[in-house]
Design an enzyme around this catalytic site. Structure first.
Site, mmCIF file in Angstrom:
data_model
loop_
_atom_site.group_PDB
_atom_site.id
_atom_site.type_symbol
_atom_site.label_atom_id
_atom_site.label_comp_id
_atom_site.label_asym_id
_atom_site.label_seq_id
_atom_site.Cartn_x
_atom_site.Cartn_y
_atom_site.Cartn_z
ATOM 1 N N ASP A 35 0.825 -1.201 0.000
ATOM 2 C CA ASP A 35 0.000 0.000 0.000
ATOM 3 C C ASP A 35 0.860 1.251 0.000
ATOM 4 O O ASP A 35 2.090 1.192 -0.034
ATOM 5 C CB ASP A 35 -1.011 -0.011 1.151
ATOM 6 C CG ASP A 35 -0.356 0.005 2.525
ATOM 7 O OD1 ASP A 35 0.740 0.572 2.664
ATOM 8 O OD2 ASP A 35 -0.939 -0.557 3.469
ATOM 9 N N LYS A 57 -4.157 3.220 -0.710
ATOM 10 C CA LYS A 57 -5.323 4.081 -0.487
ATOM 11 C C LYS A 57 -4.862 5.498 -0.202
ATOM 12 O O LYS A 57 -3.782 5.733 0.334
ATOM 13 C CB LYS A 57 -6.134 3.571 0.705
ATOM 14 C CG LYS A 57 -6.579 2.127 0.566
ATOM 15 C CD LYS A 57 -7.156 1.612 1.854
ATOM 16 C CE LYS A 57 -7.488 0.126 1.754
ATOM 17 N NZ LYS A 57 -8.006 -0.404 3.028
ATOM 18 N N MET A 172 -3.759 9.527 11.269
ATOM 19 C CA MET A 172 -4.427 9.916 10.025
ATOM 20 C C MET A 172 -5.605 10.855 10.258
ATOM 21 O O MET A 172 -6.677 10.681 9.703
ATOM 22 C CB MET A 172 -4.907 8.663 9.269
ATOM 23 C CG MET A 172 -3.820 7.633 9.002
ATOM 24 S SD MET A 172 -2.578 8.247 7.852
ATOM 25 C CE MET A 172 -3.504 8.225 6.334
#
Length: 518
Positions: A35, A57, A172
């Site tokens: 990722d 993502k 995040m």
């Protein structure tokens, strides 16, 4: 028979922070599913022929839905493949590893969870913020900040979390920083509580923004601070003023493209890393023993007469290494060289000779062919015999000079330098985004081959594409090649050594910082 799946934490970003076991899983995988937060340079450790699948993502876009990733792992394993699922940080901390493992178990597929260093503690550490401190915080909470406000309210009990621990780590949550701050103040945290946002921690893009719960949202908006970032809330943030260490390293924030052969790049890579830079290895050359029978025969003839040479001029470390490799291949004895004076072009070559038990003469002042001529001009006599162990791309200047003085010169082409370099999509992205801050060239062949490879990969004008990167050359000959190719050389080693090249890079970086502050 079904394969096996390794669910691996890649660490926070710096490729060196992956675990030993995690790296081993990459090396033996048939397929690596990775990722956005996993450092792409880790993929260079994959075995030849292994497949890589990007499922990364972003805040505004998902390349592949989580359910599809889960099924992909199952499908690949059912094909009998060894699969490494590489996830940023630690896979068990907001990495959705439980969902992936559950489907693997339901399908009878063996899997292992390989922990990684979580960004929750390592990223603040790289910003000089310990998440606990005996005077400020003896506990911490790790909280997701990635959801929408209504989901955050559903998943976080703000009245309990706000004051449950001394330090709060939000993962995040940059896009929700205003809401998070207001909730924490609402449920009891002082508006003056220190806050730190650390973006791309441990990577060349690392940036830190400091504020308080009262003003951090405004600072984020004013600075255009973007994710991904770790948010630290608590008094431990105050430690940054005293403990920040990464930013103090001379090459901090600098991604350096290393173009020399992989076999020779390790020392340069380590020096860049030790000084806080992020090397990006992209070997554009490799060396090998000549393949043509005629070339090998010429080497055999040159080395079979070691006893006759008065001088041996070694002009590179490669020349030394391949000289001894050929001696071993031919079953020859180094003692036959008993009457020759041994000359090395520079300290690295002299050091390599010393490792082999040969003591070279005093080094020239200039570490290049012209320097050798200057240093030994008075000692070279007409009629003397000289052996030049070298590569196929070596310059003609030295043998021509020696012949002009009446010496008998035998050139032994011990190795070939050939282009290499696989297509590298990640490198193209970094160049396009201006994220290659410096490019190192250690020979003229690295210059020519890099530009040729970039053209092959689709960059029409490589020199133009690299115009914002500092071009760093090990010596004037390499610099001349770079300039003739349209590159602007901004870093030139004072001496033709790796140490001097790295010193020049550090000086360039210092000058860049000074100009930014003026």
């Amino acid at each position: 028979m079904a394969g096996r799946v390794y669910l691996v934490g890649a660490g926070p970003g710096d490729a060196r922070l992956i675990t030993v076991k995690g790296l081993a899983c990459i090396q033996k995988a048939d397929v690596v599913v990775y990722d956005r937060l996993a450092n792409p340079s880790l993929l260079k450790s994959m075995k030849p022929g292994a497949e890589k699948v990007y499922v990364g993502k972003r805040t505004d876009r998902h390349t592949m839905k989580q359910e599809d990733i889960n099924q992909l792992l199952v499908d690949l394993a059912l094909e009998g493949k060894t699969v490494t699922r590489l996830k940023g940080g630690d896979p068990t901390i907001f990495g959705r590893v439980g969902e992936e493992a559950e489907l693997l178990r339901k399908n009878g597929i063996f899997y292992e969870i390989v922990p990684g260093i979580t960004a929750a503690i390592s990223v603040p550490a790289y910003a000089g913020i310990p998440v606990t401190h005996r005077d400020y915080a003896s506990s911490l909470s790790i909280i997701t900040g990635h959801e929408s406000p209504d989901k955050l309210d559903h998943s976080i009990q703000w009245d309990k979390v706000t004051n449950a621990t001394g330090t709060l780590i939000f993962m995040m949550g940059v896009a929700k920083i205003g809401y998070i701050s207001r909730q924490l103040v609402k449920y009891g945290r002082s508006p003056d509580t220190p806050v730190a946002l650390i973006r791309w921690g441990t990577r060349a893009e690392q940036a830190t923004l400091i504020g308080t719960l009262a003003d951090i949202e405004e600072k984020v908006l004013e600075s255009g601070f973007k994710p991904p970032a770790v948010i630290v809330v608590g008094e431990v943030v105050l430690q940054r003023d005293q403990l920040k260490w990464a930013e103090a390293l001379p090459l901090f924030g600098t991604r350096v493209l290393v173009t020399r052969s992989r076999a020779q790049a390790s020392r340069l890579v380590e020096q860049i890393q030790d000084l806080g830079g992020e090397p990006y290895e992209f070997p554009v050359i490799e060396t090998r023993i000549p393949k043509e029978p005629a070339a090998l025969q010429a080497v055999s003839e040159a080395l079979s007469e070691l006893h006759k040479y008065d001088w041996v001029f070694f002009t590179s470390v490669n020349g030394v290494e391949y000289f001894f490799e050929h001696l071993d291949r031919l079953g020859l004895d180094i003692r036959a060289l008993h009457k020759a004076r041994i000359v090395a072009v520079g300290p690295a070559t002299k050091e390599e000779l010393g490792r082999r038990g040969l003591r070279a003469e005093t080094l020239p002042e200039r570490f290049q062919a012209e320097g050798l001529a200057e240093a030994y001009n008075e000692l070279l006599k007409s009629g003397q015999t000289v052996l030049l162990p070298r590569g196929n791309l070596a310059r003609a200047w030295l043998p021509e000079f020696l012949k002009s003085k009446g010496l008998e010169v035998t050139e032994a082409v011990l190795y070939e330098t050939v282009p290499t370099g696989e297509d590298d999509d990640e490198l193209l992205k970094l160049i396009e985004k201006g994220k290659i801050h410096a490019v190192t060239f250690t020979s003229s062949s690295t210059v020519r081959n890099l530009l040729d490879i970039l053209k092959r990969m689709g960059i029409e004008d490589p020199a133009e594409a690299l115009k914002d990167s500092a071009i760093a050359c090990i010596g004037p000959v390499t610099a001349k090649t770079a300039e003739e190719a349209g590159l602007k050389v901004s870093v030139l080693a004072e001496e033709s050594t790796l140490d001097s090249l790295v010193e020049a890079l550090c000086q360039w970086k210092l000058e860049q910082l000074k100009s930014c502050c003026e």
